[in-house]
Write a protein that holds these residues in place. Structure first.
Motif: not given
Length: 407
Positions: A40-41, A76, A123, A153-155, A190, A192, A272
């Motif tokens: 999930s971003a 994303s 995205e 943006t990432g995780h 980035w 996703e 998501d």
């Protein structure tokens, strides 16, 4: 929002590496996309985080649940503060450290171009790469960003070591050697999702939740989160090859309120879960952070939200499995009053009949001698998150028949 359409390329499964895939014969079963990996971003806070990157390459290591052909990735910039331009992207089979197995690193294009710019809040879905990837395999998704990226943006909580290049200005995304990637990072940047083509009988199971789904407390780089353990169980069962697994947990996430763990569950559920390719089932394990941080003073506060998520899933003919909340006495922000709310929520999960199925993670992980605590062997040590053994017990407690329902 990504529009998932049938992929244009199919091919033969690989044993150990990427390979060019021939066109499918005319008699082959129709194919569609499923998500073999997901994260999930959210807004990256660690490593480079809000400071961003400039003219650097990043190598994200991600782990597949199911093999397939026609590989695509999504990138994303959902939480970015400016446009981000990538001049190249590659996907290959990870080797030791930041290295890639020789001959497997393949270029990725976007609408036919190796370069793509993402505006803030957007995205992008790549073109299919004419390759196949194996199941249960770590891939390297390498990107080169030019200019100042701004907030990334990432995780955040990857539970996996990835890598950054050390020399600004040099695009090393195509390099199979890991020598240029001198900085370790603990988040994904980035990327996703990774998507593959499979026959239409194959579906995606999305596991939705907070840090317990995210795998906090598991061994870094060992792929021992409960979604990983579930994917392993599926692969060795009569359901082998029928379900891909996407992990859409975010550490610190809440159902009812935004937090450092990203958008609240009510607002990110469509992106998501319901917008994922080939999704047929979602497993919901969320709410403990709402209780811990007093957003849910009564069970009814969460039950109203759960009913909203159930309705959203059913409106899209997606099965939804409810998971009871695991014990946490001794952990952060525990109190007897909050424990009463958790117990009431779990009783509703077990008895309401409103989900398409229920998995009792509370019963699977608690200490019979003190049910408000984890069994010591399952505790990561913080009394809030399971460790490797606890995540394995959760996966073992899951009835694989719950992955399908009659909707």
């Amino acid at each position: 929002m990504i529009s998932w359409t049938p992929l244009a390329v199919s091919g033969l499964a690989l044993a150990a590496a990427l390979a060019v895939a021939p066109a499918a014969p005319a008699h082959a079963s129709p194919l569609h996309p499923v998500g073999t990996w997901g994260a999930s971003a959210d807004k990256v806070s660690g490593d480079a985080g809000a400071a961003g990157l400039a003219d650097r390459s990043v190598r994200n290591l991600v782990h597949t649940s199911l093999g397939g052909s026609g590989v695509r990735i999504t990138l994303s910039n959902a939480f970015g503060d400016r446009p981000v331009t990538f001049t190249s992207a590659h996907v290959g089979v990870a080797g030791e450290g930041a290295a890639i197995l020789p001959g497997t690193n393949r270029p990725v294009t976007f609408a036919g171009s190796p370069e793509v710019t993402l505006a803030p809040g957007t995205e992008v879905l790549s073109d299919p790469v004419a390759t196949s990837v194996p199941a249960d395999t770590t891939l390297a998704v390498s990107l080169h960003v030019v200019g100042e990226s701004g907030a990334i943006t990432g995780h955040n909580l990857a539970m996996q070591t990835s890598y950054l290049s050390g020399t600004p200005g040099t695009d090393v995304a195509a390099d199979e050697s890991g020598a240029a990637f001198t900085t370790q990072i603990s988040s994904w940047y980035w990327v996703e999702s990774v998507v593959v083509e499979k026959p239409r009988r194959v579906k995606t199971a999305v596991l939705f939740g907070d840090s317990i789904t995210d795998g906090n407390g598991s061994t870094v780089g060992a792929n021992r989160r409960w979604p990983d353990a579930l994917a392993d169980r599926v692969a060795s069962s009569r359901f082998a090859g029928r379900y891909a697994v996407m992990n859409e947990g975010i550490s610190a996430n809440r159902v009812l309120a935004d937090s450092s763990g990203g958008q609240r569950g009510l607002d990110r559920f469509r992106r998501d879960v319901l917008d994922q390719p080939g999704v047929s089932t979602v497993v919901l394990l969320a709410g403990i952070n709402d209780i811990r941080w007093d957003h849910a003073d009564e069970a009814s506060d969460l039950i109203v939200a759960y009913r909203d998520l159930i309705a959203q899933a059913h409106a899209e003919d997606v099965c939804i499995v409810g998971a009871t909340l695991t014990p946490y006495e001794g952990g952060s922000r525990y109190s007897p009053e909050r424990e009463q709310v958790r117990a009431a929520v779990n009783e509703w999960f077990r008895t309401s009949g409103e989900f398409d199925g229920v998995v009792d993670f509370d019963a699977a992980t608690r200490d019979p001698a003190r049910p408000t605590r984890f069994l010591p062997a399952y505790d990561s040590g913080d009394h809030l998150h399971p460790g490797d053994a606890g995540y394995a017990a959760m996966a073992e407690a899951f009835d694989l028949g719950l992955l399908g329902c009659d909707r």
